[in-house]
Design a protein around this motif. Structure first.
Motif, mmCIF file in Angstrom:
data_model
loop_
_atom_site.group_PDB
_atom_site.id
_atom_site.type_symbol
_atom_site.label_atom_id
_atom_site.label_comp_id
_atom_site.label_asym_id
_atom_site.label_seq_id
_atom_site.Cartn_x
_atom_site.Cartn_y
_atom_site.Cartn_z
ATOM 1 N N LYS A 114 65.015 -9.489 -16.348
ATOM 2 C CA LYS A 114 65.170 -9.607 -15.079
ATOM 3 C C LYS A 114 63.633 -9.978 -14.071
ATOM 4 O O LYS A 114 64.112 -11.003 -12.726
ATOM 5 N N ASP A 144 77.373 -10.142 -12.100
ATOM 6 C CA ASP A 144 77.139 -8.455 -12.730
ATOM 7 C C ASP A 144 74.931 -9.321 -12.949
ATOM 8 O O ASP A 144 74.888 -7.927 -11.830
ATOM 9 N N GLU A 157 72.209 -8.271 -10.005
ATOM 10 C CA GLU A 157 71.216 -7.210 -10.258
ATOM 11 C C GLU A 157 70.147 -8.076 -10.066
ATOM 12 O O GLU A 157 69.027 -7.101 -9.013
#
Length: 265
Positions: A151, A184, A188
């Protein structure tokens, strides 16, 4: 008898062609320059086969022909490949003292990853004092969408969208907590950019939690990430909030060692 890489006798196949092409590079590294006739003799193949091999390598700039002598030598493409390897070695070398210090400070395992074919590749790992039995992730590729390292890389890779970074394949679910919806995930990543660090709690494995921050290059683009990982019972939400600034500062320190001066794209 010449001291040369042995040409193995195999049935004609793509694997054999790859093996021969690698042998061509080894021969040129050894001798400096060789003509097609010399390469064919070393490989034990017909001249037409040797020519096809060097032509394919020349198309990728891995070899080049000396116009005056008509012989082949290693090309500038080799420098590109070597440069990529050198950059990773520099990253490990520059990050290791920072990782060791952070591992001692936090007691958790510190990891360094880089993007690789839509995944995060682990380059280095330093175990903290609290890690009783640590899984060795070095050399493994992990999914970006289910990990803090991934991420962090996704969030700070400039203007590229998720399709460019991850491809069009569905996001694999590893646990009930894995984010599998791209919208989503985008939300995030917006939060990651706001915070400056990413987290993953039970998303790749139940019981595994990690917090990661991007390591930027001189242009401010994330070329690597640094994370602290440990068991979820120890890395609670409050604990994550406590260690996140240290993780972010460590990642920035590595970035500065690699030439980043604080500018973010």
């Amino acid at each position: 008898m010449s001291n040369k890489p042995a040409a193995q006798k195999r049935d004609a196949s793509p694997v054999q062609s790859v093996d021969r092409a690698i042998t061509v590079l080894e021969l040129l590294a050894r001798d400096g320059e060789l003509g097609v006739t010399g390469l064919a003799a070393e490989l034990g193949v017909h001249k037409s086969t040797a020519f096809r091999l060097v032509a394919a390598l020349e198309a990728r700039s891995l070899v080049e022909q000396n116009a005056e002598r008509g012989k082949y030598r290693l090309g500038v493409g080799i420098l590109r490949l070597a440069g990529a390897t050198a950059a990773r070695l520099d990253l490990v070398q520059e990050s290791r003292p920072v990782s060791r210090r952070l591992a001692a400070e936090l007691g958790e395992t510190i990891n360094i990853t880089v993007p690789s074919d839509g995944a995060a590749l682990y380059l280095d790992q330093v175990a903290g004092s609290s890690a009783v039995q640590t899984h060795n992730w070095v050399g493994q590729r992990i999914p970006m969408h289910a990990t803090s390292n991934g991420k962090a890389l996704l969030a700070f890779r400039g203007d590229r969208d998720l399709t460019e970074l991850l491809g069009r394949k569905p996001l694999t679910s590893f646990t009930e907590h894995t984010i599998t919806n791209r919208r989503d995930l985008e939300a995030e990543l917006d939060a990651v950019r706001e915070l400056g660090y990413a987290t993953a709690v039970d998303e790749l494995e139940i019981g595994l939690t990690a917090v990661a921050a991007p390591i930027r290059n001189a242009e401010g683009v994330a070329v690597a990430s640094l994370s602290a990982s440990g068991p979820s019972f120890r890395l609670t939400s409050s604990r994550i909030g406590q260690i996140a600034p240290a993780v972010r500062d460590a990642a920035d320190e590595v970035a500065r060692r690699l030439g980043w001066h604080g500018a973010v794209l």
